[in-house]
Scaffold this motif. Structure first.
Motif, short mmCIF file in Angstrom:
data_model
loop_
_atom_site.label_atom_id
_atom_site.label_comp_id
_atom_site.label_asym_id
_atom_site.label_seq_id
_atom_site.Cartn_x
_atom_site.Cartn_y
_atom_site.Cartn_z
N GLN A 49 -11.87 18.35 -43.12
CA GLN A 49 -11.25 17.06 -42.77
C GLN A 49 -10.93 17.00 -41.27
O GLN A 49 -11.28 16.03 -40.58
N MET A 98 -12.65 14.59 -38.50
CA MET A 98 -11.77 13.64 -37.78
C MET A 98 -11.85 13.86 -36.27
O MET A 98 -11.65 12.95 -35.48
N ILE A 119 -10.36 14.91 -49.50
CA ILE A 119 -10.42 14.48 -48.10
C ILE A 119 -10.43 12.94 -48.04
O ILE A 119 -9.72 12.33 -47.25
N GLU A 120 -11.25 12.36 -48.93
CA GLU A 120 -11.33 10.90 -48.98
C GLU A 120 -9.94 10.30 -49.21
O GLU A 120 -9.52 9.39 -48.50
N GLN A 160 -6.98 11.73 -48.69
CA GLN A 160 -6.08 12.02 -47.55
C GLN A 160 -6.32 11.00 -46.43
O GLN A 160 -5.38 10.50 -45.81
N LEU A 161 -7.61 10.69 -46.18
CA LEU A 161 -7.93 9.73 -45.11
C LEU A 161 -7.40 8.33 -45.47
O LEU A 161 -6.83 7.64 -44.63
N ASN A 162 -7.55 7.96 -46.76
CA ASN A 162 -7.03 6.66 -47.20
C ASN A 162 -5.51 6.58 -47.03
O ASN A 162 -4.98 5.56 -46.60
N LEU A 166 -3.75 8.20 -44.86
CA LEU A 166 -3.44 8.08 -43.42
C LEU A 166 -3.61 6.63 -42.94
O LEU A 166 -2.85 6.16 -42.11
N LYS A 225 -11.56 4.64 -38.09
CA LYS A 225 -11.56 6.09 -37.86
C LYS A 225 -11.78 6.84 -39.18
O LYS A 225 -12.52 7.83 -39.22
N ALA A 226 -11.16 6.34 -40.25
CA ALA A 226 -11.34 6.99 -41.55
C ALA A 226 -12.80 6.89 -41.98
O ALA A 226 -13.40 7.89 -42.41
N SER A 250 -15.00 9.15 -39.86
CA SER A 250 -14.80 10.56 -40.21
C SER A 250 -15.58 10.90 -41.48
O SER A 250 -16.27 11.92 -41.54
N LEU A 251 -15.47 10.00 -42.48
CA LEU A 251 -16.20 10.26 -43.74
C LEU A 251 -17.71 10.24 -43.52
O LEU A 251 -18.45 11.04 -44.12
#
Ligand code: CAA
Ligand code: NAD
Length: 284
Positions: free
Chosen positions: A22, A26, A48-49, A51-53, A55, A65-66, A69-70
């Protein structure tokens, strides 16, 4: 972005590997993630998906950015898929034979310029390096759990780690927004040499009849630790903690590192902490 490092491979998609992947994605590195367990790989990626959501929901990062990153993160099916990586970070089970076998195999598959790093908590980097033909390109890169939150990465130079490898990895750590410290290649490095005997002592207290909540509250309220030692043990994983203590005990040869029998019993019962739903506490 580092000139030397553009693509990073992460092996092991458990709590550490997923966190490292992750942070890598990022930061802007093309990132590949692999695990021998398809289920663990799927869970790691999904984690990870989400966690990004989270954030994005908390307005810590933008939706763009999410998504970016994905888009930089891919799940791969085997070690051959790491052939275009400039750096491979291993985060699999804390077992010296299994790690050495992995590095031996990687060494035959991956171009000689690729740097190999291990996220081991306690195992000698020199020993891991000896299972490859590129000991100068092997380094310990010890992230802390939870990786996206914790600022520290311990760097460990094996006997033959080159200055070039060390300097390149220092710069990768900096780009990830983390701070590195340089540890000597001795079992447990800095953090676990100090932390694991403390947690072990807390387990002895539990074995002697002190309540888990009292031990944790004592250390939280009495020494300002964010988590009590038993909660932290459950968070790290009791199987991992036992591996580390056994390495400290065997390699440093001192009784003070002897794993508490209660810890051994819990691991034998499959009570690994948070990841298995039960450790010193129960998790639903
Ligand atoms: N992944 C990503 N982010 C996480 C997370 C996770 N697993 N757990 C918590 N966070 C984030 C939360 O989203 C929250 O973020 P914001 O502030 O942006 O909202 C932040 O961390 C704080 O979380 P909480 O408010 O939910 O809870 P908290 O204040 O109790 O903090 C903690 C949680 C950061 C884990 C804190 O309890 C802590 O620092 N615990 C000690 C951790 C520690 O000692 N780690 C080292 C273990 S040893 C090791 O790693 C080495 C080894 O080899 C064993
Ligand atoms: P974990 O049990 O959550 O995950 C380990 C993953 O490795 C599993 O998904 C497993 O399927 C996979 N795996 C096992 N053998 C493999 C192989 N040969 N090839 C590919 N994948 C394989 O463990 P973790 O907590 O993520 O720990 C991983 C490493 O990080 C260990 O070396 C540990 O000591 C270290 N570490 C752990 C912590 C922590 O707090 N848990 C902190 C720092 C470092």
């Amino acid at each position: 972005m580092s000139d030397a490092i553009k693509r990073i491979g992460v092996i092991g998609a458990g709590q550490m590997g997923a966190g490292i992947a992750q942070v890598s994605a990022m930061t802007g590195f093309e990132t590949k993630l692999f695990d021998t367990s398809e289920d663990a790989l799927r869970r790691g990626y999904k984690g990870i998906e989400s966690q990004l959501n989270r954030l994005v929901e908390k307005e810590k990062i933008s939706a763009e950015k999410a998504n970016d990153s994905l888009a930089r993160l891919s799940q791969v099916n085997g070690l051959k898929d790491f052939q275009d990586c400039d750096l491979i970070i291993e985060a699999i089970i804390e077992n010296v034979e299994i790690k050495c076998d992995l590095f031996k195999e990687l060494d035959t598959l991956i171009p000689e310029n690729t740097i190999f790093a291990s996220n081991t908590s306690s195992i000698s980097i020199t020993r891991l390096a000896a299972s490859t033909t590129r000991p100068e390109k092997m380094i310990g890169m010890h992230f802390m759990n939870p990786v996206p939150v914790m600022k520290l990465v311990e760097l460990i130079r094996g006997l033959q780690t080159s200055d070039e490898t060390y300097n390149t990895i220092c710069s990768v750590v900096e780009q990830m927004g983390k701070t590195s410290v340089l540890a000597v290649d001795m079992p447990g490095f800095i953090v676990n040499r100090i932390l694991c005997p403390m947690i072990n002592e807390a387990i002895y207290l539990l074995q002697e009849g002190v309540k888990a909540e009292d031990i944790d509250n004592a250390m939280k309220l009495g020494t300002n630790q964010p988590m009590g030692p038993l909660t932290l043990a459950d968070f790290v994983g009791l199987d991992t903690l036992l591996y580390i203590l056994r390495i400290l005990h065997r390699e440093l040869g001192e009784d003070k590192y002897r794993p508490c029998p209660l810890l051994v019993k819990y691991v034998e019962a499959g009570w690994y902490g948070r990841k298995s739903g039960r450790g010193f506490y129960s998790y639903s």
